[in-house]
Design an enzyme around this catalytic site. Structure first.
Site, short mmCIF file in Angstrom:
data_model
loop_
_atom_site.label_atom_id
_atom_site.label_comp_id
_atom_site.label_asym_id
_atom_site.label_seq_id
_atom_site.Cartn_x
_atom_site.Cartn_y
_atom_site.Cartn_z
N HIS A 1 16.02 35.41 18.74
CA HIS A 1 14.97 34.78 19.56
C HIS A 1 15.46 33.43 20.09
O HIS A 1 14.75 32.43 20.06
CB HIS A 1 13.66 34.63 18.79
CG HIS A 1 13.06 35.93 18.36
ND1 HIS A 1 12.06 36.57 19.05
CD2 HIS A 1 13.35 36.75 17.31
CE1 HIS A 1 11.74 37.69 18.45
NE2 HIS A 1 12.52 37.84 17.38
N TYR B 1 14.91 32.70 7.70
CA TYR B 1 14.55 31.74 8.75
C TYR B 1 15.04 30.35 8.38
O TYR B 1 15.52 29.59 9.20
CB TYR B 1 13.04 31.73 9.01
CG TYR B 1 12.54 32.98 9.73
CD1 TYR B 1 13.14 34.21 9.52
CD2 TYR B 1 11.48 32.94 10.62
CE1 TYR B 1 12.69 35.35 10.17
CE2 TYR B 1 11.03 34.08 11.28
CZ TYR B 1 11.64 35.29 11.04
OH TYR B 1 11.20 36.41 11.69
C1 HEM Z 1 14.44 41.15 7.52
C2 HEM Z 1 13.89 41.10 8.74
C3 HEM Z 1 14.03 39.91 9.66
C4 HEM Z 1 15.02 38.97 9.72
C5 HEM Z 1 16.28 38.87 8.87
C6 HEM Z 1 14.66 38.03 10.76
C7 HEM Z 1 15.39 36.90 11.11
C8 HEM Z 1 15.00 35.91 11.98
C9 HEM Z 1 15.62 34.64 12.14
C10 HEM Z 1 16.86 34.17 11.39
C11 HEM Z 1 14.93 33.94 13.09
C12 HEM Z 1 15.20 32.52 13.60
C13 HEM Z 1 14.35 31.53 12.80
C14 HEM Z 1 14.42 30.13 13.31
O1 HEM Z 1 15.51 29.59 13.57
O2 HEM Z 1 13.35 29.50 13.43
C15 HEM Z 1 13.85 34.80 13.53
C16 HEM Z 1 12.93 34.47 14.49
C17 HEM Z 1 11.87 35.26 14.84
N1 HEM Z 1 11.49 36.47 14.26
FE1 HEM Z 1 12.45 37.43 12.80
N2 HEM Z 1 13.47 38.41 11.33
C18 HEM Z 1 13.05 39.56 10.69
C19 HEM Z 1 11.88 40.27 10.91
C20 HEM Z 1 10.95 39.93 11.86
C21 HEM Z 1 9.69 40.60 12.02
C22 HEM Z 1 9.19 41.77 11.15
C23 HEM Z 1 9.04 39.98 13.04
C24 HEM Z 1 7.66 40.22 13.59
C25 HEM Z 1 6.66 40.71 12.87
C26 HEM Z 1 9.91 38.92 13.53
C27 HEM Z 1 9.63 38.04 14.57
C28 HEM Z 1 10.36 36.91 14.88
C29 HEM Z 1 9.99 35.98 15.94
C30 HEM Z 1 8.80 36.09 16.89
C31 HEM Z 1 10.93 34.95 15.90
C32 HEM Z 1 10.99 33.70 16.78
C33 HEM Z 1 10.15 32.61 16.16
C34 HEM Z 1 10.20 31.33 16.99
O3 HEM Z 1 9.92 31.40 18.19
O4 HEM Z 1 10.49 30.29 16.41
N3 HEM Z 1 11.05 38.91 12.77
N4 HEM Z 1 13.91 36.00 12.85
#
Ligand code: HEM
Length: 305
Positions: free
Chosen positions: A26, A294
């Protein structure tokens, strides 16, 4: 969990090299601010501070799912909507949602295996179809989310997508009675997609431009919906949809009217496990591992910046 979280982020990094100051996934997004107001039905289900009916300030980041160097907005991808509610006592609570109603992995280990299976083959620059195919053959639960991700055309607007919280959360009412729900954001403007060619003919950041125009022209809105679980619906499996006939309650209205500039936006932190009194995380192992993964990305992108 922390070693596993490190492995998860390393596997994500291997898909698209991370960019300094940006999220591991993202990595491209845009923020807006406004107000959320809950319905009496939400207050009856849950005692959480933002659900009592008084307007609360909210900040949202809309994003494209991919990590690495930001791509053209017209490329097919899952999209994110991360919302933080600013509670009266100065704390916050978040909903971090995707355009997918279900996820592609049931456990952190499966997320790791699938992410590794999608690692680009140096010879072609793309994933090896045989490796991805072998994973999917062994994991039929992944197919619904993968098919949706591949077959969904690009959006016309971040304001014209439905977003899903995917995990179950348990809401407690004022007497302590609990009820599992899943969150959904329904766009007031309805859903709208573009043909791939039309999307790719627009400017690379057309979603950001469109959102700014919408904010200048009166804003945008979403309804927050709670899908209520029946007693035997799975609350720890993000790949399993609940039956479509489960009741859906209108929980509130989010109105976004202000732009939030890129520098505060890129430094914002959202965490799906940041709940507040009246909301409990389910035992879903994907939900449980997200916070640690995260944190690694957050520590990296906020360091030195
Ligand atoms: C094991 C599963 C997952 C992993 C390893 C993962 C990993 C990540 C990481 C590393 C980030 C960046 C965090 C940051 O720097 O703030 C991120 C952002 C994000 N993830 Fe995931 N994620 C997973 C599952 C999900 C799921 C299930 C959803 C939705 C229900 C999701 C929605 C998002 C969104 C919307 C962002 C962006 C948030 C923002 O705008 O700051 N992710 N994810």
């Amino acid at each position: 969990v922390d070693d596993l979280a490190e492995e998860l982020v390393a596997a994500i990094d291997a898909l698209r090299p991370p960019v300094a100051g940006r999220r591991a996934v993202h990595s491209k997004g845009v923020c807006a601010a406004g107000t959320f107001q809950a319905t009496p039905e939400a207050a009856a289900l849950c005692r959480a501070a933002h659900l009592q009916g008084e307007p609360v300030a909210a900040t949202v980041r809309f994003s494209n799912g991919a990590g690495g160097e930001p791509a053209h907005d017209g490329v097919r991808d899952g999209r994110g909507m991360a919302t933080t509610f600013h509670l009266p006592d100065g704390t916050r609570t978040d909903i971090v949602a995707l355009t997918l109603p279900v996820f592609f992995a049931r456990t952190a280990e499966d997320f790791l295996d699938f992410t590794r299976a999608r690692r680009p083959d140096p010879a072609t620059g793309g994933p090896d179809p045989a490796v991805v195919g072998a994973y999917l053959a062994a994991h039929p639960e992944a197919s619904a989310a993968v098919a949706l991700a591949l077959n969904t055309p690009p959006p016309a607007s971040y304001a014209q997508l439905a977003y899903y919280g995917i995990h179950a959360f348990r809401l407690l009412d004022s007497t302590g009675h609990g009820r599992f729900v899943r969150y959904q954001w329904a766009p007031a403007a309805g859903e709208a997609k573009l043909a791939d060619a039309e999307a790719l003919a627009r400017p690379p950041d057309y979603l950001e431009v469109e959102l700014a125009e919408r904010l200048a022209g009166g804003g945008l809105a979403f309804s927050l919906l709670f899908q209520l679980a029946a007693d035997d619906d799975p609350t720890d499996d993000p790949t399993a949809a609940w039956p479509a006939d489960r009741p859906v309650v209108l929980a509130g209205q989010l109105e976004l009217s202000e732009r939030v500039g890129p520098s505060p936006c890129e430094r914002l932190v959202f965490d799906p496990t940041r709940v507040t009194d009246g909301i409990e995380c389910s035992a879903d192992p994907i939900l449980r591992v997200r916070s640690a993964a995260y944190s690694i990305s957050i520590g990296r992108r906020l360091a030195g910046g």
